[in-house]
Design an enzyme around this catalytic site. Structure first.
Site, PDB file in Angstrom:
ATOM      1  N   TYR A 247       0.772  -1.191  -0.104  1.00 25.89           N
ATOM      2  CA  TYR A 247       0.067   0.158   0.052  1.00 25.89           C
ATOM      3  C   TYR A 247       0.801   1.027   0.057  1.00 25.89           C
ATOM      4  CZ  TYR A 247      -2.553   3.895   2.154  1.00 25.89           C
ATOM      5  OH  TYR A 247      -3.227   5.080   2.304  1.00 25.89           O
TER       6      TYR A 247
ATOM      7  N   LYS B 118       1.534   4.287  -2.825  1.00 29.82           N
ATOM      8  CA  LYS B 118       1.118   5.699  -2.509  1.00 29.82           C
ATOM      9  C   LYS B 118       2.411   6.502  -2.793  1.00 29.82           C
ATOM     10  CE  LYS B 118      -2.184   7.549  -1.425  1.00 29.82           C
ATOM     11  NZ  LYS B 118      -3.278   8.084  -2.180  1.00 29.82           N
TER      12      LYS B 118
ATOM     13  N   ASN C 166      -3.062   8.873  10.302  1.00 24.81           N
ATOM     14  CA  ASN C 166      -4.304   7.984  10.289  1.00 24.81           C
ATOM     15  C   ASN C 166      -5.480   8.793  10.701  1.00 24.81           C
ATOM     16  OD1 ASN C 166      -1.958   6.035  10.792  1.00 24.81           O
ATOM     17  ND2 ASN C 166      -3.885   4.523  11.180  1.00 24.81           N
TER      18      ASN C 166
ATOM     19  N   LYS D 297     -11.182  -0.781   9.290  1.00 19.79           N
ATOM     20  CA  LYS D 297      -9.901  -0.232   9.918  1.00 19.79           C
ATOM     21  C   LYS D 297     -10.119  -0.074  11.291  1.00 19.79           C
ATOM     22  CE  LYS D 297      -8.494   1.133   5.719  1.00 19.79           C
ATOM     23  NZ  LYS D 297      -8.903   2.243   4.862  1.00 19.79           N
TER      24      LYS D 297
ATOM     25  N   TYR E 108      -3.390  -6.651  17.216  1.00 19.03           N
ATOM     26  CA  TYR E 108      -2.214  -7.259  16.370  1.00 19.03           C
ATOM     27  C   TYR E 108      -0.957  -7.199  17.535  1.00 19.03           C
ATOM     28  CZ  TYR E 108      -4.817  -6.693  12.119  1.00 19.03           C
ATOM     29  OH  TYR E 108      -5.701  -6.784  10.985  1.00 19.03           O
TER      30      TYR E 108
ATOM     31  N   ASP F  58       0.505 -11.015  14.532  1.00 19.02           N
ATOM     32  CA  ASP F  58       0.600  -9.613  14.049  1.00 19.02           C
ATOM     33  C   ASP F  58       0.936  -9.507  12.619  1.00 19.02           C
ATOM     34  OD1 ASP F  58       1.619  -6.899  14.643  1.00 19.02           O
ATOM     35  OD2 ASP F  58       3.614  -7.302  15.280  1.00 19.02           O
TER      36      ASP F  58
ATOM     37  N   GLY G 267       5.336  -7.441   8.469  1.00 18.98           N
ATOM     38  CA  GLY G 267       6.133  -6.144   8.347  1.00 18.98           C
ATOM     39  C   GLY G 267       5.448  -4.846   8.958  1.00 18.98           C
TER      40      GLY G 267
HETATM   41  P1  NAD Z   1     -11.610   4.304   1.241  1.00 15.03           P
HETATM   42  O1  NAD Z   1     -10.961   3.072   0.896  1.00 15.03           O
HETATM   43  O2  NAD Z   1     -12.559   4.622   2.384  1.00 15.03           O
HETATM   44  O3  NAD Z   1     -11.948   5.220  -0.008  1.00 15.03           O
HETATM   45  C1  NAD Z   1     -11.499   4.967  -1.294  1.00 15.03           C
HETATM   46  C2  NAD Z   1     -12.629   5.187  -2.174  1.00 15.03           C
HETATM   47  O4  NAD Z   1     -11.836   5.133  -3.617  1.00 15.03           O
HETATM   48  C3  NAD Z   1     -13.640   4.475  -2.273  1.00 15.03           C
HETATM   49  O5  NAD Z   1     -14.924   5.018  -2.237  1.00 15.03           O
HETATM   50  C4  NAD Z   1     -13.550   3.526  -3.639  1.00 15.03           C
HETATM   51  O6  NAD Z   1     -14.622   3.003  -4.447  1.00 15.03           O
HETATM   52  C5  NAD Z   1     -12.871   4.726  -4.486  1.00 15.03           C
HETATM   53  N1  NAD Z   1     -11.892   3.998  -5.599  1.00 15.03           N
HETATM   54  C6  NAD Z   1     -10.869   2.906  -5.350  1.00 15.03           C
HETATM   55  N2  NAD Z   1     -10.589   2.588  -6.507  1.00 15.03           N
HETATM   56  C7  NAD Z   1     -11.019   3.308  -7.525  1.00 15.03           C
HETATM   57  C8  NAD Z   1     -10.831   3.432  -8.853  1.00 15.03           C
HETATM   58  N3  NAD Z   1      -9.914   2.500  -9.495  1.00 15.03           N
HETATM   59  N4  NAD Z   1     -11.468   4.469  -9.467  1.00 15.03           N
HETATM   60  C9  NAD Z   1     -12.210   5.323  -8.869  1.00 15.03           C
HETATM   61  N5  NAD Z   1     -12.702   5.052  -7.508  1.00 15.03           N
HETATM   62  C10 NAD Z   1     -11.832   4.227  -6.726  1.00 15.03           C
HETATM   63  O7  NAD Z   1     -10.236   5.293   1.669  1.00 15.03           O
HETATM   64  P2  NAD Z   1      -9.757   6.592   2.679  1.00 15.03           P
HETATM   65  O8  NAD Z   1      -9.538   5.985   3.856  1.00 15.03           O
HETATM   66  O9  NAD Z   1     -10.967   7.477   2.505  1.00 15.03           O
HETATM   67  O10 NAD Z   1      -8.693   7.180   1.727  1.00 15.03           O
HETATM   68  C11 NAD Z   1      -8.888   8.132   0.848  1.00 15.03           C
HETATM   69  C12 NAD Z   1      -7.505   8.728   0.694  1.00 15.03           C
HETATM   70  O11 NAD Z   1      -6.900   9.388   1.723  1.00 15.03           O
HETATM   71  C13 NAD Z   1      -6.376   7.566  -0.189  1.00 15.03           C
HETATM   72  O12 NAD Z   1      -5.800   8.168  -1.174  1.00 15.03           O
HETATM   73  C14 NAD Z   1      -5.697   7.401   1.086  1.00 15.03           C
HETATM   74  O13 NAD Z   1      -4.410   6.967   0.763  1.00 15.03           O
HETATM   75  C15 NAD Z   1      -5.359   8.713   1.939  1.00 15.03           C
HETATM   76  N6  NAD Z   1      -5.075   8.620   3.267  1.00 15.03           N
HETATM   77  C16 NAD Z   1      -5.999   7.826   4.191  1.00 15.03           C
HETATM   78  C17 NAD Z   1      -5.764   7.716   5.444  1.00 15.03           C
HETATM   79  C18 NAD Z   1      -6.489   7.035   6.386  1.00 15.03           C
HETATM   80  O14 NAD Z   1      -6.146   7.251   7.587  1.00 15.03           O
HETATM   81  N7  NAD Z   1      -7.750   6.528   5.961  1.00 15.03           N
HETATM   82  C19 NAD Z   1      -4.719   8.580   5.923  1.00 15.03           C
HETATM   83  C20 NAD Z   1      -3.947   9.509   5.192  1.00 15.03           C
HETATM   84  C21 NAD Z   1      -4.143   9.140   3.635  1.00 15.03           C
HETATM   85  P1  TYD Z   2      -5.488   0.528  10.304  1.00  9.29           P
HETATM   86  O1  TYD Z   2      -6.487   1.247  10.969  1.00  9.29           O
HETATM   87  O2  TYD Z   2      -5.557  -0.575   9.417  1.00  9.29           O
HETATM   88  O3  TYD Z   2      -4.493   1.538   9.775  1.00  9.29           O
HETATM   89  P2  TYD Z   2      -2.922   1.613   9.033  1.00  9.29           P
HETATM   90  O4  TYD Z   2      -2.348   0.103   9.150  1.00  9.29           O
HETATM   91  O5  TYD Z   2      -2.908   2.397   7.771  1.00  9.29           O
HETATM   92  O6  TYD Z   2      -2.129   2.451  10.259  1.00  9.29           O
HETATM   93  O7  TYD Z   2      -4.565  -0.059  11.675  1.00  9.29           O
HETATM   94  C1  TYD Z   2      -4.244   0.857  12.564  1.00  9.29           C
HETATM   95  C2  TYD Z   2      -3.355   0.256  13.387  1.00  9.29           C
HETATM   96  O8  TYD Z   2      -3.937  -0.960  14.252  1.00  9.29           O
HETATM   97  C3  TYD Z   2      -2.280  -0.610  12.970  1.00  9.29           C
HETATM   98  O9  TYD Z   2      -1.063  -0.490  13.845  1.00  9.29           O
HETATM   99  C4  TYD Z   2      -2.677  -2.037  12.903  1.00  9.29           C
HETATM  100  C5  TYD Z   2      -3.657  -2.217  14.009  1.00  9.29           C
HETATM  101  N1  TYD Z   2      -4.846  -3.093  13.936  1.00  9.29           N
HETATM  102  C6  TYD Z   2      -5.010  -4.077  15.004  1.00  9.29           C
HETATM  103  O10 TYD Z   2      -4.309  -4.313  16.104  1.00  9.29           O
HETATM  104  N2  TYD Z   2      -6.055  -4.779  14.883  1.00  9.29           N
HETATM  105  C7  TYD Z   2      -7.028  -4.965  13.677  1.00  9.29           C
HETATM  106  O11 TYD Z   2      -7.854  -5.465  13.461  1.00  9.29           O
HETATM  107  C8  TYD Z   2      -6.603  -3.610  12.692  1.00  9.29           C
HETATM  108  C9  TYD Z   2      -7.428  -3.405  11.322  1.00  9.29           C
HETATM  109  C10 TYD Z   2      -5.710  -2.960  12.708  1.00  9.29           C
END
Ligand code: NAD
Ligand code: TYD
Length: 336
Positions: free
Chosen positions: A149, A153, A178, A188, A206, A271, A274
């Protein structure tokens, strides 16, 4: 302004669409989303029928579709991505396709349509993993992604910067920590744990739960993105973070306490492969240049978030059962 938002049916994108239209009601948003497993139109149910909002179901890798949508647009805000680390460990193909190739398609459309302003949403995970005592990530931290992932990015960030240097495309990038808040897919950490507890299930921590993340409320993230779009310098990257470093066990215990449950609900599981030890963001540049800083305290934000999932069982139960996938067909009367 006319905006093209990608991934606006996901967690952060849907919160952004709602946030932007509230603050900028004169603007027009087109939301392009493929509705993968993570996309859910119920996230934006309240905006259906609004004159300044339009949804287009489509893939960001579809160059003809994207080129057509980019014409006449003033700004692209690119959220669409495959976003879950655990899924990228199981298989990385979709991550490379959407996160790298999809970003390339969008950049070419922006370039070929007069150089459309482009804001790229990225993650702090591109910087790799910190030790417990290392200084926080900042804009100058070398890239060192360690999961498929974060590697995808990182590749997309490099491409975005390359289009600035090579083609003078007016870009900005944000690398955020996050996020938590309403409408986050319950795979998540925070929504999974809250919804499991409502269902009477245990929460899978984990390893030993020692890993640290820097949590930011999604509204603070989106306020940072707005600040970058309105006041950021073109070509620049801004790191956004919550100033809230917590171990996973601290988060778990805070959720258990808010929900009146005990530590017997914790299940320590194998866990993650990685598993990055620690992420933390120094957001000094955004604070100094943009006057941005997170405003929502973690305690307040977490409580509100837990309440939101408790009050919106219908939303997440449909996701956990898979029923949410039919929403587009019911709403738009089309076959999948
Ligand atoms: P998410 O998985 O909830 O949403 C992703 C969206 O993208 C979904 O609606 C999905 O349908 C759409 N999508 C996926 N593939 C597609 C494609 N090929 N064409 C069109 N649409 C597509 O993700 P999120 O958590 O809302 O994250 C959004 C952005 O923010 C991402 O770029 C992610 O890398 C970034 N980001 C997320 C976090 C976080 O904590 N969630 C933190 C920092 C950055
Ligand atoms: P996650 O929400 O998947 O975000 P990211 O891996 O992008 O940081 O996970 C947040 C933290 O929580 C990460 O250290 C992995 C841990 N985690 C668990 O311990 N149990 C779970 O079921 C999930 C989804 C995550």
């Amino acid at each position: 302004m006319k905006l093209l938002i990608t991934g606006g049916a996901g967690f952060i994108g849907s919160n952004f669409v709602r946030y932007w239209l509230k603050n900028n009601p004169e603007d027009m948003i087109t939301n392009l989303d493929a509705l993968t497993y993570a996309g859910n139109l119920e996230n934006l149910k309240d905006l259906e029928g609004s004159e300044n909002y339009r949804f287009v179901k489509g893939d960001i890798c579809d160059a003809a579709l994207v080129d057509g949508l980019v014409k006449g647009v003033d700004l692209i805000v690119h959220f669409a991505a495959e976003s879950h680390v655990d899924r990228s460990i199981l298989g990385s193909a979709d991550f490379i396709r959407t996160n790298v190739e999809g970003t390339r398609v969008l950049l070419d459309a922006a370039k070929n349509n007069g150089g459309v302003r482009f804001h790229h949403i990225s993650t702090d995970e591109v910087f790799g993993a910190l030790g417990f005592d290392d200084p926080k990530f900042k804009e100058a931290t070398p890239y060192d992604p360690r999961s498929p992932y974060s590697a995808s990015k990182a590749a997309s960030d490099h491409l975005v910067r390359a289009y600035f240097h090579t083609h003078k495309l007016p870009i900005t990038i944000s690398n955020c920590s996050n996020n938590y808040g309403p409408y986050q897919f319950p795979e998540k950490l925070i929504p999974l744990f809250v919804t499991n507890l409502v269902e009477g299930k245990k929460v899978p921590v984990y390893g030993e739960g020692k890993n640290i993340r820097d949590w930011i409320h999604v509204d603070d993230h989106n306020a940072g993105v707005e600040a970058i779009i309105k006041r950021g310098r073109v070509g620049e990257t801004y790191c956004l973070g919550g100033g809230n470093e917590k171990t996973n066990l601290q988060i778990t215990k805070a959720i258990l306490e808010l929900m009146g449950r005990g530590e017997e609900m914790i299940e320590y599981v194998a866990d993650r492969k990685g598993h990055d030890l620690r992420y933390a963001i120094d957001f000094g540049k955004a604070k100094e240049e943009l006057g941005w800083e997170p405003k929502i305290s973690f305690e307040e934000g977490l409580e509100a978030t837990v309440d939101w999932y408790r009050g919106n069982e219908d939303w997440w139960r449909k996701i956990k059962s898979g029923e949410y996938k039919d929403y587009y067909d019911r709403q738009y009367g089309q076959k999948k």
